[in-house]
Design an enzyme around this catalytic site. Structure first.
Site, PDB file in Angstrom:
ATOM      1  N   CYS A 141     -41.846 -43.878  -3.898  1.00  0.00           N
ATOM      2  CA  CYS A 141     -41.557 -44.608  -5.102  1.00  0.00           C
ATOM      3  C   CYS A 141     -42.493 -43.716  -6.402  1.00  0.00           C
ATOM      4  O   CYS A 141     -43.785 -43.752  -6.128  1.00  0.00           O
ATOM      5  CB  CYS A 141     -41.985 -45.823  -5.094  1.00  0.00           C
ATOM      6  SG  CYS A 141     -41.551 -47.009  -6.780  1.00  0.00           S
ATOM      7  N   HIS A 183     -32.951 -49.430  -3.823  1.00  0.00           N
ATOM      8  CA  HIS A 183     -34.568 -49.168  -4.493  1.00  0.00           C
ATOM      9  C   HIS A 183     -34.676 -49.393  -5.958  1.00  0.00           C
ATOM     10  O   HIS A 183     -35.406 -50.257  -6.386  1.00  0.00           O
ATOM     11  CB  HIS A 183     -35.025 -47.767  -4.250  1.00  0.00           C
ATOM     12  CG  HIS A 183     -36.459 -47.517  -4.322  1.00  0.00           C
ATOM     13  ND1 HIS A 183     -37.469 -47.128  -3.620  1.00  0.00           N
ATOM     14  CD2 HIS A 183     -36.671 -47.444  -5.487  1.00  0.00           C
ATOM     15  CE1 HIS A 183     -38.221 -46.969  -4.335  1.00  0.00           C
ATOM     16  NE2 HIS A 183     -38.062 -47.063  -5.561  1.00  0.00           N
ATOM     17  N   GLU A 184     -33.738 -49.138  -6.612  1.00  0.00           N
ATOM     18  CA  GLU A 184     -33.812 -49.228  -8.188  1.00  0.00           C
ATOM     19  C   GLU A 184     -33.544 -50.692  -8.640  1.00  0.00           C
ATOM     20  O   GLU A 184     -34.152 -51.263  -9.304  1.00  0.00           O
ATOM     21  CB  GLU A 184     -32.965 -48.021  -8.839  1.00  0.00           C
ATOM     22  CG  GLU A 184     -33.378 -46.701  -8.648  1.00  0.00           C
ATOM     23  CD  GLU A 184     -34.823 -46.470  -8.641  1.00  0.00           C
ATOM     24  OE1 GLU A 184     -35.356 -46.954  -9.541  1.00  0.00           O
ATOM     25  OE2 GLU A 184     -35.299 -45.472  -7.999  1.00  0.00           O
ATOM     26  N   HIS A 187     -36.058 -52.850  -8.038  1.00  0.00           N
ATOM     27  CA  HIS A 187     -37.250 -52.747  -9.064  1.00  0.00           C
ATOM     28  C   HIS A 187     -36.955 -53.935 -10.077  1.00  0.00           C
ATOM     29  O   HIS A 187     -37.976 -54.529 -10.827  1.00  0.00           O
ATOM     30  CB  HIS A 187     -37.325 -51.370  -9.804  1.00  0.00           C
ATOM     31  CG  HIS A 187     -38.149 -50.385  -9.036  1.00  0.00           C
ATOM     32  ND1 HIS A 187     -39.600 -50.727  -9.200  1.00  0.00           N
ATOM     33  CD2 HIS A 187     -38.059 -49.297  -8.576  1.00  0.00           C
ATOM     34  CE1 HIS A 187     -40.164 -49.425  -8.241  1.00  0.00           C
ATOM     35  NE2 HIS A 187     -39.358 -48.835  -8.260  1.00  0.00           N
TER      36      HIS A 187
END
Ligand code: ZN
Length: 234
Positions: A141, A183-184, A187
Protein backbone atom coordinates in the site's frame (compact mmCIF):
# COMPACT_ATOMS: atom_id res chain seq x y z
CA UNK A 1 -2.50 -0.18 -3.66
CA UNK A 2 1.19 -0.71 -4.84
CA UNK A 3 -5.08 -2.31 -5.09
CA UNK A 4 -19.78 -3.93 0.67
CA UNK A 5 -19.61 -0.84 0.67
CA UNK A 6 -16.59 -2.45 2.24
CA UNK A 7 -16.87 -5.25 4.64
CA UNK A 8 -15.49 -4.07 7.92
CA UNK A 9 -14.27 -6.71 10.29
CA UNK A 10 -16.91 -7.04 13.01
CA UNK A 11 -14.21 -6.65 15.66
CA UNK A 12 -13.16 -3.27 14.33
CA UNK A 13 -14.76 -0.29 16.04
CA UNK A 14 -16.52 1.97 13.58
CA UNK A 15 -15.09 5.49 13.59
CA UNK A 16 -17.39 8.35 12.80
CA UNK A 17 -17.68 9.70 9.28
CA UNK A 18 -15.24 12.50 8.60
CA UNK A 19 -16.85 15.75 9.68
CA UNK A 20 -15.55 17.81 6.72
CA UNK A 21 -18.27 20.01 5.24
CA UNK A 22 -18.65 20.43 1.46
CA UNK A 23 -16.95 23.82 1.80
CA UNK A 24 -14.02 22.25 3.65
CA UNK A 25 -13.67 19.67 0.89
CA UNK A 26 -13.60 22.28 -1.86
CA UNK A 27 -11.00 24.31 0.01
CA UNK A 28 -8.93 21.21 0.67
CA UNK A 29 -8.99 20.09 -2.96
CA UNK A 30 -8.21 23.60 -4.21
CA UNK A 31 -5.25 23.74 -1.84
CA UNK A 32 -3.93 20.43 -3.16
CA UNK A 33 -4.42 21.42 -6.80
CA UNK A 34 -2.66 24.76 -6.29
CA UNK A 35 0.69 22.96 -6.12
CA UNK A 36 1.81 21.37 -9.40
CA UNK A 37 3.03 17.78 -9.54
CA UNK A 38 2.02 14.60 -7.69
CA UNK A 39 -0.02 15.05 -4.52
CA UNK A 40 1.56 14.20 -1.14
CA UNK A 41 0.53 10.70 -0.04
CA UNK A 42 -0.73 10.30 3.52
CA UNK A 43 0.88 7.50 5.55
CA UNK A 44 -0.67 5.11 8.07
CA UNK A 45 -1.22 6.80 11.40
CA UNK A 46 -3.19 9.70 9.92
CA UNK A 47 -6.83 9.48 11.06
CA UNK A 48 -8.06 10.33 7.54
CA UNK A 49 -7.08 6.77 6.56
CA UNK A 50 -9.21 5.33 9.37
CA UNK A 51 -12.51 7.16 8.90
CA UNK A 52 -15.28 6.17 6.51
CA UNK A 53 -15.47 8.64 3.63
CA UNK A 54 -18.37 10.78 2.47
CA UNK A 55 -20.23 9.43 -0.56
CA UNK A 56 -19.60 11.69 -3.54
CA UNK A 57 -22.70 13.75 -4.16
CA UNK A 58 -21.52 16.68 -6.21
CA UNK A 59 -19.38 18.23 -3.44
CA UNK A 60 -16.86 19.04 -6.21
CA UNK A 61 -18.15 20.66 -9.40
CA UNK A 62 -17.35 18.82 -12.65
CA UNK A 63 -14.29 20.95 -13.43
CA UNK A 64 -12.82 20.46 -9.95
CA UNK A 65 -13.64 16.76 -9.98
CA UNK A 66 -11.87 16.30 -13.32
CA UNK A 67 -8.81 18.20 -12.09
CA UNK A 68 -8.71 16.20 -8.85
CA UNK A 69 -9.08 12.87 -10.68
CA UNK A 70 -6.28 13.89 -13.03
CA UNK A 71 -4.04 14.76 -10.08
CA UNK A 72 -4.86 11.43 -8.41
CA UNK A 73 -4.00 9.60 -11.64
CA UNK A 74 -0.67 11.43 -11.91
CA UNK A 75 0.09 10.71 -8.25
CA UNK A 76 -0.70 6.99 -8.67
CA UNK A 77 1.51 6.74 -11.75
CA UNK A 78 4.39 8.66 -10.19
CA UNK A 79 4.41 6.59 -6.98
CA UNK A 80 4.16 4.14 -8.81
CA UNK A 81 1.05 2.27 -7.74
CA UNK A 82 -1.91 0.43 -9.25
CA UNK A 83 -4.58 2.24 -7.25
CA UNK A 84 -5.06 5.33 -5.11
CA UNK A 85 -7.99 6.28 -2.91
CA UNK A 86 -8.89 9.89 -2.09
CA UNK A 87 -8.17 9.52 1.66
CA UNK A 88 -4.59 8.63 0.70
CA UNK A 89 -4.16 12.24 -0.39
CA UNK A 90 -6.06 13.44 2.67
CA UNK A 91 -9.48 13.92 1.03
CA UNK A 92 -12.34 12.09 2.79
CA UNK A 93 -14.42 11.41 -0.33
CA UNK A 94 -15.64 8.05 -1.63
CA UNK A 95 -13.50 8.16 -4.75
CA UNK A 96 -10.55 6.13 -6.07
CA UNK A 97 -8.55 5.60 -9.24
CA UNK A 98 -7.08 2.31 -10.47
CA UNK A 99 -4.79 1.33 -13.32
CA UNK A 100 -2.43 -1.60 -13.79
CA UNK A 101 -0.35 -2.06 -16.91
CA UNK A 102 0.71 -5.41 -15.32
CA UNK A 103 4.39 -5.26 -16.25
CA UNK A 104 5.26 -8.73 -14.91
CA UNK A 105 6.73 -11.89 -16.47
CA UNK A 106 4.17 -14.39 -17.81
CA UNK A 107 4.76 -16.95 -15.03
CA UNK A 108 3.97 -14.30 -12.42
CA UNK A 109 1.04 -12.90 -14.35
CA UNK A 110 -0.47 -16.35 -14.85
CA UNK A 111 -0.08 -17.42 -11.20
CA UNK A 112 -1.56 -14.20 -9.84
CA UNK A 113 -4.16 -13.50 -12.49
CA UNK A 114 -2.40 -10.22 -13.04
CA UNK A 115 -3.85 -8.93 -16.28
CA UNK A 116 -3.82 -5.31 -17.43
CA UNK A 117 -6.47 -3.09 -15.85
CA UNK A 118 -7.10 0.07 -17.87
CA UNK A 119 -7.35 3.38 -16.03
CA UNK A 120 -10.69 3.98 -14.41
CA UNK A 121 -12.31 6.12 -11.78
CA UNK A 122 -14.43 4.54 -9.05
CA UNK A 123 -17.03 6.85 -7.52
CA UNK A 124 -18.98 5.50 -4.53
CA UNK A 125 -17.78 1.93 -5.11
CA UNK A 126 -19.03 -1.09 -3.17
CA UNK A 127 -18.15 -4.73 -3.71
CA UNK A 128 -19.49 -8.12 -2.77
CA UNK A 129 -17.95 -11.57 -3.25
CA UNK A 130 -18.94 -13.79 -6.17
CA UNK A 131 -18.53 -17.33 -4.88
CA UNK A 132 -16.41 -18.28 -1.92
CA UNK A 133 -12.96 -18.76 -3.49
CA UNK A 134 -10.13 -16.73 -2.07
CA UNK A 135 -6.69 -15.99 -3.45
CA UNK A 136 -3.74 -15.17 -1.20
CA UNK A 137 -0.83 -13.06 -2.39
CA UNK A 138 1.55 -10.43 -1.14
CA UNK A 139 0.33 -6.88 -1.64
CA UNK A 140 1.44 -3.46 -0.52
CA UNK A 141 0.00 0.00 0.00
CA UNK A 142 1.35 3.43 -0.89
CA UNK A 143 0.29 4.55 2.60
CA UNK A 144 2.37 1.79 4.25
CA UNK A 145 5.64 2.27 2.39
CA UNK A 146 8.40 -0.31 2.63
CA UNK A 147 6.27 -3.31 3.60
CA UNK A 148 4.16 -6.02 2.05
CA UNK A 149 1.98 -8.76 3.49
CA UNK A 150 -0.16 -11.62 2.26
CA UNK A 151 -3.90 -10.99 2.11
CA UNK A 152 -6.42 -13.72 1.28
CA UNK A 153 -9.02 -11.83 -0.74
CA UNK A 154 -12.12 -12.82 -2.65
CA UNK A 155 -10.97 -14.26 -5.96
CA UNK A 156 -13.98 -12.71 -7.73
CA UNK A 157 -16.10 -9.71 -6.79
CA UNK A 158 -19.03 -7.77 -8.14
CA UNK A 159 -18.32 -4.07 -8.07
CA UNK A 160 -21.02 -1.44 -8.18
CA UNK A 161 -19.98 2.16 -8.55
CA UNK A 162 -20.35 5.25 -10.70
CA UNK A 163 -17.76 6.44 -13.16
CA UNK A 164 -16.47 10.03 -13.22
CA UNK A 165 -19.37 11.01 -15.47
CA UNK A 166 -21.98 9.66 -13.08
CA UNK A 167 -22.73 6.56 -15.14
CA UNK A 168 -23.50 3.37 -13.27
CA UNK A 169 -20.90 0.61 -13.24
CA UNK A 170 -21.90 -2.96 -12.35
CA UNK A 171 -19.12 -5.32 -13.23
CA UNK A 172 -17.34 -8.46 -12.10
CA UNK A 173 -13.61 -8.52 -11.52
CA UNK A 174 -11.31 -11.52 -11.06
CA UNK A 175 -7.60 -12.03 -10.50
CA UNK A 176 -5.40 -9.06 -9.69
CA UNK A 177 -7.97 -6.47 -10.78
CA UNK A 178 -10.35 -7.96 -8.17
CA UNK A 179 -7.61 -7.52 -5.55
CA UNK A 180 -7.06 -3.91 -6.57
CA UNK A 181 -10.72 -2.91 -6.42
CA UNK A 182 -11.12 -4.57 -3.00
CA UNK A 183 -8.01 -2.83 -1.64
CA UNK A 184 -9.11 0.60 -2.89
CA UNK A 185 -12.75 0.25 -1.85
CA UNK A 186 -11.60 -0.85 1.61
CA UNK A 187 -9.66 2.42 1.90
CA UNK A 188 -12.93 4.30 1.50
CA UNK A 189 -14.27 2.51 4.59
CA UNK A 190 -11.21 3.32 6.67
CA UNK A 191 -9.76 -0.18 6.26
CA UNK A 192 -6.10 -0.82 5.45
CA UNK A 193 -4.87 -4.04 3.87
CA UNK A 194 -3.01 -4.81 7.10
CA UNK A 195 -6.39 -5.22 8.81
CA UNK A 196 -7.00 -8.24 6.57
CA UNK A 197 -3.42 -9.51 6.24
CA UNK A 198 -1.69 -12.55 7.64
CA UNK A 199 0.52 -10.55 9.98
CA UNK A 200 3.16 -13.28 10.16
CA UNK A 201 3.72 -12.70 6.44
CA UNK A 202 4.71 -9.06 6.96
CA UNK A 203 7.89 -8.56 4.95
CA UNK A 204 10.18 -5.62 4.32
CA UNK A 205 10.94 -4.46 0.81
CA UNK A 206 14.36 -6.02 1.22
CA UNK A 207 12.99 -9.40 2.29
CA UNK A 208 10.54 -9.26 -0.62
CA UNK A 209 13.36 -8.65 -3.08
CA UNK A 210 15.72 -11.19 -1.57
CA UNK A 211 13.33 -14.00 -0.62
CA UNK A 212 9.75 -13.73 -1.79
CA UNK A 213 9.79 -13.16 -5.51
CA UNK A 214 8.13 -16.51 -6.28
CA UNK A 215 4.85 -16.35 -8.22
CA UNK A 216 2.90 -17.52 -5.15
CA UNK A 217 3.45 -17.15 -1.37
CA UNK A 218 3.63 -20.92 -0.74
CA UNK A 219 7.29 -20.87 0.31
CA UNK A 220 6.80 -17.75 2.42
CA UNK A 221 3.86 -19.41 4.19
CA UNK A 222 5.99 -22.44 5.10
CA UNK A 223 8.99 -20.38 6.18
CA UNK A 224 7.18 -17.65 8.11
CA UNK A 225 4.32 -19.76 9.47
CA UNK A 226 1.03 -18.41 8.18
CA UNK A 227 -1.93 -20.21 6.63
CA UNK A 228 -3.08 -20.06 3.04
CA UNK A 229 -6.66 -20.69 1.92
CA UNK A 230 -7.31 -24.34 1.02
CA UNK A 231 -7.86 -25.27 -2.58
CA UNK A 232 -6.57 -21.92 -3.66
CA UNK A 233 -4.29 -20.98 -6.50
CA UNK A 234 -1.65 -20.13 -3.91
ZN1 ZN B 1 -3.55 1.25 -0.18
Amino acid sequence: MTSPAGRRDPATPAPTVDPATPGDLVALVDELLAVPGPLPIVAAGDPVLRRPTQPFDGQLDPVRLAAFVSAMRDTMRAAPGVGLAAPQVGVPLRLAVVEDPAPVPPEIGDARGRVPLPFRVLVNPAYEPVGTARAAFFEGCLSVPGWQAVVARYARVRLRALDEHGRAVDEEFAGWPARIVQHETDHLDGTLYLDRAELRSLSSARAMAERWTQPTPTEAAAALGFPLPEGDSA
